[in-house]
Design a protein around this motif. Structure first.
Motif, PDB file in Angstrom:
ATOM      1  N   UNK A  79      -2.016   0.180  11.089  1.00 56.74           N
ATOM      2  CA  UNK A  79      -3.142  -0.440  10.386  1.00 56.74           C
ATOM      3  C   UNK A  79      -2.688  -1.001   9.035  1.00 56.74           C
ATOM      4  N   UNK A  80      -1.825  -0.268   8.353  1.00 60.04           N
ATOM      5  CA  UNK A  80      -1.291  -0.745   7.071  1.00 60.04           C
ATOM      6  C   UNK A  80      -0.577  -2.088   7.253  1.00 60.04           C
ATOM      7  N   UNK A  81       0.269  -2.199   8.268  1.00 58.79           N
ATOM      8  CA  UNK A  81       0.997  -3.448   8.517  1.00 58.79           C
ATOM      9  C   UNK A  81       0.030  -4.583   8.840  1.00 58.79           C
ATOM     10  N   UNK A  82      -0.986  -4.266   9.662  1.00 57.06           N
ATOM     11  CA  UNK A  82      -1.997  -5.274  10.018  1.00 57.06           C
ATOM     12  C   UNK A  82      -2.721  -5.763   8.770  1.00 57.06           C
ATOM     13  N   UNK A 119      -4.565  -1.116  -3.592  1.00 57.45           N
ATOM     14  CA  UNK A 119      -3.601  -0.474  -2.705  1.00 57.45           C
ATOM     15  C   UNK A 119      -2.469  -1.423  -2.310  1.00 57.45           C
ATOM     16  N   UNK A 120      -2.811  -2.680  -2.044  1.00 56.41           N
ATOM     17  CA  UNK A 120      -1.785  -3.658  -1.666  1.00 56.41           C
ATOM     18  C   UNK A 120      -0.809  -3.914  -2.818  1.00 56.41           C
ATOM     19  N   UNK A 121      -1.316  -3.966  -4.033  1.00 55.75           N
ATOM     20  CA  UNK A 121      -0.435  -4.164  -5.199  1.00 55.75           C
ATOM     21  C   UNK A 121       0.514  -2.974  -5.372  1.00 55.75           C
ATOM     22  N   UNK A 122      -0.003  -1.765  -5.144  1.00 51.70           N
ATOM     23  CA  UNK A 122       0.860  -0.587  -5.210  1.00 51.70           C
ATOM     24  C   UNK A 122       1.923  -0.633  -4.107  1.00 51.70           C
ATOM     25  N   UNK A 123       1.504  -1.080  -2.919  1.00 49.69           N
ATOM     26  CA  UNK A 123       2.437  -1.182  -1.804  1.00 49.69           C
ATOM     27  C   UNK A 123       3.536  -2.210  -2.100  1.00 49.69           C
ATOM     28  N   UNK A 124       3.152  -3.335  -2.667  1.00 46.90           N
ATOM     29  CA  UNK A 124       4.151  -4.366  -2.996  1.00 46.90           C
ATOM     30  C   UNK A 124       5.140  -3.847  -4.033  1.00 46.90           C
ATOM     31  N   UNK A 125       4.620  -3.085  -4.977  1.00 43.88           N
ATOM     32  CA  UNK A 125       5.492  -2.504  -5.998  1.00 43.88           C
ATOM     33  C   UNK A 125       6.517  -1.566  -5.357  1.00 43.88           C
ATOM     34  N   UNK A 126       6.077  -0.728  -4.418  1.00 47.20           N
ATOM     35  CA  UNK A 126       6.974   0.212  -3.748  1.00 47.20           C
ATOM     36  C   UNK A 126       7.952  -0.508  -2.820  1.00 47.20           C
ATOM     37  N   UNK A 135       1.467   5.729   3.814  1.00 48.35           N
ATOM     38  CA  UNK A 135       0.789   6.982   3.475  1.00 48.35           C
ATOM     39  C   UNK A 135       0.558   7.104   1.976  1.00 48.35           C
ATOM     40  N   UNK A 136       1.520   6.648   1.187  1.00 46.11           N
ATOM     41  CA  UNK A 136       1.417   6.796  -0.268  1.00 46.11           C
ATOM     42  C   UNK A 136       0.331   5.905  -0.884  1.00 46.11           C
TER      43      UNK A 136
END
Length: 533
Positions: free
Chosen positions: A512-515, A483-490, A503-504
């Motif tokens: 919580x995501x930011x934390x 999930x973190x790798x997907x977030x970094x990509x976005x 959310x994505x």
């Protein structure tokens, strides 16, 4: 709705504060009042308000003394002090106590509401931070269990110094320091059909056993399919024996409620050094290996087994045919662990007779029976495996009992190695299914180990174990990293807001995501997007 409690010795002021504010409309519950700190404190203990408003000068117990008690016993409660006095010393003392607000009287309803609103925002922020930390710890619990398993392995292997073991335990919040120790190995097994194995009764048993652990005298470790291990600690050997007996009785009391569940335990020997725990574990393992040799539930003391006396003469009539029933070996081949082979074989022959293998005819019979049992098992694996070594390939096997025992240990170990290799191949497909499911559903916040276990028809514990073995990391770490790798990509490739990206990638709560992003990546999503290293 936040609860507010008022402490004020002047009746007119107390009534004015209580009645001149529409508490419920503004999102508060006025839960109680008292005329001094002495009367207020037991009420506060019972009602557990979120905010206490207290005068500073009162008879019997003043506001500062009340605040000290609240800070010590109920630190989550926020305190507002009201005072008609302007002495700086009172303010300094209130600050030292961590009082949220120090307000001068007289104060009207609007002013007090404004202070309450500001304080309420801080309370909500603090609660959200606590919830985020608790959620993180809960999600990372699988990692903690994995680290606890590694710690137990270190304890019973004996390759680490006492200082290293204590340090590893401290990182997990476990206190290992004690003058005396012992180990109990324990396992439960449902006697009903397979799907009951990981539901209902066994889950309740797990919870009840966990409730017995106090961290001071008992520390438990999960051993995956091998059950659990309990590490007992005490100040003296006598106290250890007493605590051990009491603990075993508590376990038996729990198990008596579940007639369709078989249990088995093996007790080690008391030791007074951490580095001696391997010896305790070895004796417990010998006793624990008897679960393949008996059908009933029991907890065996390895010390009593070790005291068995040798028979002077062997008579074939002394052997009970049930003791050499090959189903015992078959059961071990299905469920045993390679680390248990030596213990199983030694206890298998200890149950027969210490002189049994001195009979040449009996030795040939038992080794050939073991050979055919292993050969039949290997054939059932439906994989390309070599035939087991035959007794005739090693002439010593026919000559003395020690060689016969070593031969049986050898072929059983080879059989379990082949079984684990075949299982690992099958598990590759399971892990591949899990990874594919994560790839397709990582955006679903409900995605969990339990959900995936149900999807691939495994128990959560079993799936956690094989996923960790096959990938080298826990399920939750793999999912979080994905999930973190997907977030970094976005973050790098789109202009989407961080809350939308949250959310994505499966986190409905952007806080919580930011934390979690900062916890795992060492920086906030905004810093990452800006290219801060």
């Amino acid at each position: 709705m936040l609860k507010v409690f008022l402490v004020e010795d002047e009746f007119v002021i107390r009534e004015g504060i209580k009645n001149n504010i529409d508490w419920e409309t503004h999102g508060y519950e006025f839960c109680g009042e008292a005329g001094d700190g002495e009367l207020a404190y037991p009420m506060i203990q019972r009602l557990r308000p979120d905010i206490v408003i207290t005068d500073i000068r009162m008879p019997f117990m003043d506001g500062l003394e009340l605040s000290r008690l609240i800070r010590r016993e109920l630190p989550d409660i926020e305190i507002i002090i009201l005072s008609g006095y302007q002495e700086f010393e009172y303010a300094k003392e209130a600050i030292k106590l961590g009082v949220a607000q120090y307000l001068s009287k007289p104060i009207n309803g609007e002013e007090l509401l404004a202070e309450l609103e500001e304080l309420s925002a801080k309370i909500e922020e603090k609660r959200r931070a606590t919830q985020i930390r608790e959620r993180y710890l809960k999600e990372m619990e699988e990692n903690t269990l994995r680290e606890r398993k590694k710690l137990f392995q270190s304890l019973v292997v004996g390759d680490n110094t006492a200082a290293e073991l204590l340090e590893s335990a401290e990182r997990l919040g476990i206190d290992l320091s004690a003058p005396w120790y012992n180990i109990i190995l324990f396992k439960t097994q449902s006697l009903r059909h397979a799907q009951d194995e990981y539901s209902g009764s066994l889950i309740r048993i797990e919870e009840e056993l966990r409730s017995l652990e106090d961290g001071t005298t008992v520390v438990s470790f999960d051993r995956n399919l091998e059950g659990k291990a309990f590490l007992l600690k005490a100040e003296s050997e006598e106290q250890l024996q007493l605590q051990q007996q009491e603990y075993i009785e508590k376990i038996k009391d729990i198990m008596e409620k579940y007639e369709h569940v078989r249990y088995f335990g093996g007790i080690g020997r008391p030791v007074n050094r951490l580095r001696e725990l391997p010896a305790s574990f070895e004796q417990a393992s010998h006793a624990f290996a008897h679960r393949y040799l008996v059908q009933d539930s029991r907890i065996l003391d390895g010390g009593y087994l070790a005291q068995g006396t040798e028979e002077e003469h062997f008579d074939i009539k002394q052997v009970n045919p049930k003791q050499i029933d090959r189903t015992r070996i078959q059961e071990f081949l299905k469920q045993g662990d390679r680390e248990e082979v030596v213990y199983f074989v030694e206890e298998f022959f200890r149950d027969l007779s210490n002189k049994a293998l001195q009979s040449n005819i009996f030795r040939q019979y038992i080794t050939m029976d073991a050979y055919f049992c292993v050969a039949d098992f290997l054939e059932s694996l439906s994989t390309d495996t070599q035939d087991p070594e035959t007794p005739s390939q090693d002439e010593k096997t026919q000559q003395d009992s020690d060689s016969a025992i070593q031969y049986i240990i050898r072929i059983l170990d080879k059989a379990l190695e082949a079984r684990d290799r075949a299982a690992s191949s099958r598990y590759d497909d399971v892990v591949e299914q899990v990874m594919k499911y994560i790839e397709e559903n990582y955006a679903e916040e409900e995605l969990s180990l339990n959900l995936l276990a149900s999807h691939v028809n495994f128990s959560p514990n079993h799936l956690s174990m094989i996923f960790s073995q096959q990938t080298g990391m826990s399920f939750i770490k793999y999912l979080t990293d994905y999930r973190m790798n997907k977030a970094k990509e976005l973050l790098r490739c789109t202009g989407k807001r961080s809350s939308l990206i949250s959310q994505e990638v499966g986190y409905k709560d952007p806080h919580y995501f930011s934390y979690l992003f900062k916890k795992t990546q060492g920086m906030t999503p905004t810093q990452y997007r800006g290219g801060i290293k």
